[in-house]
Structure formats: structure tokens, C-alpha cells
Design an enzyme around this catalytic site. Structure first.
Site, PDB file in Angstrom:
ATOM      1  N   ASP A  33     -21.657 -10.773 -30.986  1.00 44.37           N
ATOM      2  CA  ASP A  33     -22.174 -11.232 -32.277  1.00 44.37           C
ATOM      3  C   ASP A  33     -23.587 -10.669 -32.314  1.00 44.37           C
ATOM      4  OD1 ASP A  33     -23.652 -12.627 -34.237  1.00 44.37           O
ATOM      5  OD2 ASP A  33     -22.069 -14.119 -34.304  1.00 44.37           O
ATOM      6  N   HIS A  34     -23.800  -9.634 -33.103  1.00 41.03           N
ATOM      7  CA  HIS A  34     -25.064  -8.907 -32.946  1.00 41.03           C
ATOM      8  C   HIS A  34     -26.279  -9.752 -33.318  1.00 41.03           C
ATOM      9  CE1 HIS A  34     -24.817  -7.923 -37.284  1.00 41.03           C
ATOM     10  NE2 HIS A  34     -26.084  -7.596 -37.219  1.00 41.03           N
ATOM     11  N   HIS A  44     -22.254 -15.163 -37.390  1.00 43.32           N
ATOM     12  CA  HIS A  44     -23.719 -15.114 -37.354  1.00 43.32           C
ATOM     13  C   HIS A  44     -24.372 -16.446 -37.751  1.00 43.32           C
ATOM     14  CE1 HIS A  44     -22.646 -11.022 -37.033  1.00 43.32           C
ATOM     15  NE2 HIS A  44     -22.751 -10.663 -38.296  1.00 43.32           N
TER      16      HIS A  44
HETATM   17  C1  BG6 Z   1     -22.155  -7.618 -40.262  1.00 41.99           C
HETATM   18  C2  BG6 Z   1     -21.325  -7.787 -41.507  1.00 41.99           C
HETATM   19  O1  BG6 Z   1     -21.617  -8.360 -39.204  1.00 41.99           O
HETATM   20  O2  BG6 Z   1     -23.467  -8.061 -40.512  1.00 41.99           O
HETATM   21  C3  BG6 Z   1     -21.945  -7.057 -42.680  1.00 41.99           C
HETATM   22  O3  BG6 Z   1     -20.013  -7.307 -41.287  1.00 41.99           O
HETATM   23  C4  BG6 Z   1     -23.391  -7.455 -42.844  1.00 41.99           C
HETATM   24  O4  BG6 Z   1     -21.217  -7.300 -43.873  1.00 41.99           O
HETATM   25  C5  BG6 Z   1     -24.134  -7.351 -41.526  1.00 41.99           C
HETATM   26  O5  BG6 Z   1     -23.965  -6.603 -43.817  1.00 41.99           O
HETATM   27  C6  BG6 Z   1     -25.533  -7.909 -41.640  1.00 41.99           C
HETATM   28  O6  BG6 Z   1     -26.228  -7.626 -40.456  1.00 41.99           O
HETATM   29  P1  BG6 Z   1     -27.799  -7.515 -40.455  1.00 41.99           P
HETATM   30  O7  BG6 Z   1     -28.151  -7.277 -39.024  1.00 41.99           O
HETATM   31  O8  BG6 Z   1     -28.155  -6.383 -41.364  1.00 41.99           O
HETATM   32  O9  BG6 Z   1     -28.290  -8.822 -40.993  1.00 41.99           O
END
Ligand code: BG6
Length: 514
Positions: free
Chosen positions: A202-203, A265
Site C-alpha cells: 500500500d504505497h 490508503h
Molecule cells: C492509487 C490509485 O493507488 O493511488 C489511483 O489507484 C490514485 O487512482 C493514486 O490516483 C493516488 O496516489 P498518490 O500517491 O498520488 O496520492
């Protein structure tokens, strides 16, 4: 490849701890989906930045696996271009050359046994050349239907374990489509790999500011005493995006905002915000605490969903001066699609610390601006000693944690307006990452790839945790799936979302301005 050591670059900024100080065993990284969008925009640039910092192990090998038939050289030049285009720092030609010149490529379909035979040979060659067995990381950055296929084939080819080195599998999101499919996927992956080998990404957990949430809570005596139902009135978590679906209809139509951002997230942010202090910042302890708090979120029944969740889609309009299509007009989206591009929820954490405190979550595409933040609003003071004119400006204190952009923390306080009268107005006390640490934070993927290579699963999602997350979301998915007639509210591009979301708040609460 022998990674360059970079003493001169390592401490460009003495305030930021260099990633290079953490020891990493010699590793071969295999990226399934190596020509895909994520590899292109995030993974390859992250590898470059790790190389730039001297954080990759001295012996590091990389293999891309994808369907396209092309020689190693074409993959290398594609990797070079991705890095040049998307790296957060301008690539140093020598470091870039050192990283890409030895990259290998294995073409083929993910269900084809010969791909795994070729992969096995390539990995064997690396070991021979190094004179030791390298650790192996299989990174699954493919469409989710291939996750069980690849895990299974790695098992059949005997690549799921090595004699003297570690083997790990990193699995991108989405991990499952609902609770039942997540369980199935867990069963399939865990029939080949041990849980200790599985790193579910989960980045958001790799973002510096998300980890700072734990620093704020557990490294300061100031906040923890008020971090409970006695002092906190409500919490709003926002993950707003200004972009639309960016040509990802194929994925997004089947996902929607709830699966795409809330289930993973946003719920992770909620868990870190509300969990009990872990005894140590370490995989088991931290994930045990997150699991406990996730289990305290009582999922709604299907019939309760309409009173705690709102979905909507962006309609047509003008965004920053340009005409933009409605979600239903995007290429690849069904004209009668009921997939939500906006979701808002009210949830409760039913334990001693949080009983009665509402947590409001909202996310959406094509909203006014990109911002991810947590706003914790404290209860009002119990008695106002100022005359009515002074009391007008008194507002409940808020702690705002901004994950992005303008990463930082701000605390609102009531302060006296200078002058002969006692008049109060809110002011902010701010900490900004950019000014306090004078540096750009590493990208989430840099930290996570490095952690996977080090075998540290603290910032990855465990099997029981992923099932708990789906358990909370599942009834909402079911209710929305079953309701095929209620019109889906449409919101204007560039707005703060649909008015219907206000009904979740209750009292005189309002959503924070976007
Ligand atoms: C991803 C989603 O996990 O997270 C995308 O699939 C989204 O739809 C993105 O745009 C948002 O990530 P960040 O790091 O730009 O907030």
C-alpha cells in the site's frame, strides 16, 4: 551489476538520514509487468533514486518480465527513458548507465511455463556470476488476475524458495476485489509462499508524512493525552484528486473510488491515527495494533449503508478553463455506468478510546485540488470567559496533518487580536517538511522497495489485516451493487463533491474546504 558507491552524493542533506546506511543483502529483483505503467512511472525511477543514494546492495540485478517480445537492449532503453522522464532528480549519467546496462528482460505470457524456466536460468546465472545465491524478490506489478497465476507458476518452477538466500513476493494493489476474493487470493499465494515472504503493497505507508503520523503521536507527549473520545470531537480524512481517471477505464470501471482508495490508503490512515501505541516500530507489533483497531470498526449492515455512505460521479464541466467530459463520457466507460468516482463514509471505532467519535472519510477524482489530509477537531472549551464580542472568533482546536502537498502539520489555536479589546481569532502553528528539513522526501516506492529487499514488512499489509479491511468495506460494496435504480449523484468538476455528502456530517459540521 556493481552499483556505484556514492559517498559524495550520500549526504547531500545532513538533515535527512541517508537510505544507504541500511545494509541490504545482494538481491535480484524481478518485475512482472516490467513494461507497465507503474514500472514506468514509479518503480524504475525509484530504483534509480536508490542507486543514486548508494542504497542498492553492491550486487544488484534486475529482470523485467512482460508479454512484449523485445531484446534486453530495448527494455534497457525503455527503462532509461522512464527514469529520465519520471525520476524526482535529474539522473547522473554514470549512475543511470550503471543501473540499466545490465538489466535483463524475459518476454512471455505469465501463464507460460517457459517464462519461468528462462527466469530460473537467468537467476541461476546471476548467482554463478556473484559466487553466492542472491536474495530474490518477485514484484507483481501486473493486472490483478495474474497474481495467483504468477505465484502458482513460481511455485511449480521451484522459484518460491532458495537454499541459502531469501525469496520474497511483493504484490501490488488491488489485493482482491472484495472479502471473498481477497481470502481466495491469500489462500492461493499462501499455498506457495509463507506469510513472512509476502509483501502486500500500500504505497501510502511508504509516504514520509504517513509515517510522520506515528512520529507525531508517539514521539510527543503533547498529543497522546488528548487523543481520545474525551477531547476529540470528530475526524475528517480527505484524499481528493484533481485528475480524472486518466485513461484507466479498464481498471477503474470495475474498481471505483471505494476499492481504489478507501479500502486501502484511507483505511490505513485511519488505522495509524487510531491504533494503540505499538511496543516497537516493528512488523508484528505494528500490524497487531492496526489489526486490533480495524477489528473495532463495526461494519455496517447492508441496510445501514445508505445512512453512512454516499457515492457520486463527476459530471461534465469546465475544469481550469478546459472543457472536461463526465465520467460516463470517458473512453471505455459505460454510458450508464454506476461506478463511483467519489465516496464519502462515516465510520466509528468501537473501543474505549474512540467510542462515539465520528470519522468522516471522503475521496474523489476531479475535485477542486489534490490534497490528502487528516483533520482532527477537538471539543470546544467547556466555558467561555470572554464577553460575547470576544467569543465570536473562538473555534475548537484542530490538528491538521497534511500528507500531500505542502506536507506538514498545523495546529489551530485561538489567539487574542492585538488591541484594547479581548477579541479572539484562530491562528495556525505550522510545521512544514519543506522548510524544516530543506529537502525533497523520497518517493514512497523507494522506501518500500528497499524495505522489501531488507525483509522488513512493517510498512506492508498482513493477510489478516487485508481481510479486516475488506470486511469493513464489503457491505458497502454489496449495498451499492444491489441498488441498481437510485440515481448516482453527479458533481461538478473542480467542486468539493456532491451536496449529498453533507448529510453524513450531522449537527452544524461542514466538510473542510478543498
Ligand atoms: C492509487 C490509485 O493507488 O493511488 C489511483 O489507484 C490514485 O487512482 C493514486 O490516483 C493516488 O496516489 P498518490 O500517491 O498520488 O496520492
Amino acid at each position: 551489476m556493481m552499483a556505484t558507491t556514492v559517498e559524495d552524493r550520500a549526504s547531500e542533506n545532513p538533515l535527512v538520514e541517508g537510505l544507504e546506511r541500511l545494509p541490504v543483502h545482494p538481491t535480484a529483483l524481478v518485475i512482472f509487468g516490467g513494461t507497465g505503467d507503474l514500472a514506468h512511472r514509479k518503480l524504475l525511477p525509484a530504483l534509480y533514486n536508490l542507486a543514486h543514494e548508494g542504497a542498492l546492495p553492491e550486487r544488484f540485478e534486475m529482470v523485467g518480465v512482460a508479454r512484449r517480445d523485445q531484446p534486453h537492449e530495448d527494455f534497457q532503453s525503455m527503462a532509461r527513458q522512464s527514469i529520465e522522464r519520471f525520476s524526482r532528480r535529474k539522473p547522473d549519467p554514470a549512475v543511470l548507465q550503471g543501473l540499466v546496462s545490465d538489466m535483463r528482460y524475459v518476454p512471455g505470457a505469465f501463464d507460460d511455463d517457459s517464462v519461468y524456466a528462462e527466469l530460473g536460468r537467468t537467476l541461476g546465472e546471476f548467482d554463478e556470476r556473484a559466487g553466492i545465491e542472491l536474495d530474490r524478490i518477485f514484484y507483481l506489478s501486473t493486472a490483478p488476475q495474474f497474481f495467483p497465476v504468477i505465484a502458482g507458476k513460481l511455485g511449480t518452477a521451484g522459484l518460491n524458495r532458495a537454499e541459502k538466500a531469501q525469496t520474497r513476493i511483493v504484490i501490488e494493489k488491488p489485493f482482491g476485489y472484495d472479502l471473498a476474493s481477497a481470502r481466495r487470493l491469500n489462500d492461493e499465494v499462501l499455498s506457495v509462499f509463507d506469510e513472512s515472504q509476502v509483501f502486500r503493497i500500500d504505497h501510502y505507508l511508504g509516504k514520509e508524512t504517513v509515517q510522520n503520523l506515528m512520529a507525531l503521536r508517539f514521539a510527543n507527549a503533547l498529543f497522546e493525552p488528548v487523543w481520545n473520545r474525551n477531547f476529540i470531537d470528530n475526524v475528517q480524512i480527505t484524499a481528493a484528486e484533481d485528475i480524472g481517471i486518466e485513461g484507466r477505464a479498464g481498471y477503474y470501471e470495475g474498481a471505483g473510488a471505494l476499492r481504489d482508495l478507501v479500502q486501502n490508503h484511507m483505511m490505513q490512515l485511519l488505522a495509524l491515527l487510531t491504533m494503540e501505541p505499538p511496543v516497537a516500530f516493528e512488523a508484528k507489533r505494528l500490524r497487531d495494533e492496526k489489526l486490533k483497531v480495524l477489528e473495532a470498526i463495526v461494519p455496517p449492515t447492508v441496510s445501514e449503508v445508505s445512512s453512512m455512505a454516499v457515492r457520486a460521479q463527476y459530471g461534465p464541466g469546465v475544469f481550469r478553463g478546459e472543457p472536461v467530459p463526465a465520467y460516463r463520457e470517458e473512453e471505455g466507460v459505460a454510458p450508464d455506468s454506476r461506478t463511483e468516482t467519489y465516496a464519502a463514509l462515516r465510520v466509528h471505532v468501537s473501543n474505549w478510546r474512540w467510542a462515539g467519535v465520528p470519522f468522516y472519510l471522503r475521496t474523489g477524482k476531479r475535485l477542486a485540488r489534490k490534497v490528502t489530509e487528516i483533520a482532527v477537531t477537538l471539543k470546544p472549551v467547556p466555558h467561555l470567559a470572554f464577553q460575547s464580542s470576544g467569543s465570536v472568533g473562538v473555534q475548537a482546536n484542530q490538528v491538521i496533518l497534511t500528507v500531500q502537498p505542502d506536507e506538514g502539520v498545523s495546529v489551530s489555536l485561538g489567539a487574542k487580536i492585538p488591541g484594547p479589546r479581548m477579541r479572539i481569532r484562530p491562528v495556525n502553528m505550522e510545521f512544514r517538511y519543506g522548510t524544516s528539513f530543506v529537502s525533497e522526501s523520497p518517493e514512497a516506492y523507494e522506501r518500500l522497495i528497499l524495505d522489501a529487499m531488507r525483509g522488513d514488512a512493517t510498512l506492508f499489509t498482513r493477510n489478516d489485516e487485508i481481510e479486516a479491511l475488506w470486511g469493513i468495506i464489503d457491505p458497502i460494496l454489496t449495498a451499492w451493487h444491489e441498488d441498481t435504480t437510485t440515481p448516482i449523484p453527479q458533481y461538478e468538476p473542480g467542486s468539493a463533491g456532491p451536496a449529498e455528502a453533507d448529510t453524513l456530517l450531522g449537527g452544524d459540521r461542514t466538510w473542510r474546504r478543498l
